[in-house]
Design a protein around this motif. Structure first.
Motif, PDB file in Angstrom:
ATOM      1  N   ILE A 157      19.586  12.986 -62.109  1.00  0.00           N
ATOM      2  CA  ILE A 157      20.001  12.347 -60.863  1.00  0.00           C
ATOM      3  C   ILE A 157      20.828  13.301 -60.012  1.00  0.00           C
ATOM      4  O   ILE A 157      20.673  13.361 -58.787  1.00  0.00           O
ATOM      5  N   LEU A 161      20.151  14.300 -56.132  1.00  0.00           N
ATOM      6  CA  LEU A 161      21.175  14.118 -55.103  1.00  0.00           C
ATOM      7  C   LEU A 161      21.505  15.436 -54.401  1.00  0.00           C
ATOM      8  O   LEU A 161      21.722  15.463 -53.185  1.00  0.00           O
ATOM      9  N   TYR A 189      23.936   6.881 -59.886  1.00  0.00           N
ATOM     10  CA  TYR A 189      23.879   7.522 -58.576  1.00  0.00           C
ATOM     11  C   TYR A 189      25.263   7.536 -57.931  1.00  0.00           C
ATOM     12  O   TYR A 189      25.684   8.546 -57.359  1.00  0.00           O
TER      13      TYR A 189
END
Length: 348
Positions: A157, A161, A189
């Motif tokens: 993740i 990002l 997240y």
């Protein structure tokens, strides 16, 4: 039309969002333009699409939905009047026509996907860019239990990002969101964005309708409330099942009859059909169509930032938008909860 803030962003969107996944399959370019014109005339300013659309996904139509929106934007010059959301496809070896069979959520794929979407959409920025489904193993699209045996290599993740951060800094995307995510995923997240100083997700686009209320029972509603993440509810009519049109005529034209029967089996489970019959009877007993009741209920939920509607003609679109003005009585809401107690999430 009422507008709502998405997450902690400056995006103020109509509570009704025009979904477009029929554009290029069930709808022509002219149809698409007519729907966009009508939606804006009715106060909708939020348009949702995806790079893989239209549905069902095929190599010869992929990207048509974004192209139709793009040609409308070029023709009308109304880019500043809409909040435009699109999505990058997660890994799926069954769609090798999207950047190859091993496409994923790494930096190279994200950059390529955004560039392609910008070109098709005839715009130089995307207001809300969403991860269509996760890189990691997760039960979605009708699967309802986690299976550790399905584990696979996944893009972290934090890496996803980081790639999105570069595009936010470049100005090609303004805000980010996720879709088909779990409570754990949403929290990860948020955690990674805070730890690393990366963009924070504003939305989660998940399945939510009268037959699929897992959002409420998975602690997703609490997590999103506390972290200020807005739900974008998709499939509020359960692929048309909650309109009761298939109940009235099993051969009615729609995705559940024109697409292969095994394409989305969750919407034809016996208990979904039983629940649909009860919801339809409740709506009709109170002078509403089944579609009006199902949508009015979804529009009224406190945690829904916007409800994504889709239609194949303007008559359907008008009914769907009109439902935003309905206020369900306490008796109807009580009836809905009683049916839900008997048929808890059969379409999840």
């Amino acid at each position: 039309m009422e507008r709502r803030q998405l997450g902690q962003t400056d995006l103020m969107v109509s509570k009704v969002c025009l979904g477009t996944m029929t554009f290029g399959e069930q709808n022509t370019e002219a149809d698409a333009h007519a729907q966009l014109d009508y939606a804006l005339a009715r106060g909708i300013n939020f348009i949702d699409t995806a790079e893989m659309y239209p549905v069902m996904a095929r190599p010869d139509t992929q990207g048509s939905t974004e192209r139709f929106i793009g040609s409308w934007l070029k023709k009308t010059g109304r880019r500043a009047d809409i909040v435009l959301a699109t999505k990058i496809a997660g890994p799926n070896k069954m769609m090798p026509w999207i950047r190859g069979a091993n496409h994923n959520l790494d930096a190279a794929n994200i950059r390529a996907a955004v560039e392609d979407s910008l070109r098709r959409l005839n715009t130089d920025y995307i207001d809300l860019y969403q991860i269509h489904w996760p890189s990691r193993n997760l039960p979605i699209f009708g699967a309802n239990s986690f299976n550790p045996e399905g584990e696979r290599p996944a893009v972290p993740i934090a890496e996803t990002l980081g790639a999105l951060d570069e595009l936010v800094r470049a100005g090609t995307i303004r805000h980010i969101g996720v879709s088909n995510e779990s409570t754990w995923g949403v929290c990860q997240y948020i955690k990674q964005s805070e730890l690393l100083g990366l963009p924070r997700i504003a939305t989660v686009q998940n399945l939510y309708n009268l037959t699929a209320r897992h959002f409420e029972t998975s602690l997703m509603d609490e997590a999103c409330y506390r972290e200020r993440v807005s739900l974008l509810a998709y499939s509020p009519l359960a692929f048309g099942q909650l309109t009761a049109k298939y109940l009235d005529d099993p051969n009615a034209s729609g995705r559940l009859t024109i697409f292969p029967k095994n394409w989305s089996p969750r919407y034809v489970r016996p208990r979904v059909l039983e629940a649909t019959a009860e919801y339809a009877a409740l709506a009709r007993a109170h002078g509403m169509t089944p579609a009006q009741m199902a949508l009015a209920w979804c529009y009224s939920r406190w945690f829904v930032g916007a409800t994504i509607i889709g239609a194949t003609n303007l008559t359907q679109l008008k009914e769907n938008i009109d439902a935003a003005e309905l206020v369900l009585s306490e008796e109807v809401v009580k009836g809905i909860e009683e049916i839900h107690a008997r048929y808890t999430n059969p379409g999840q």
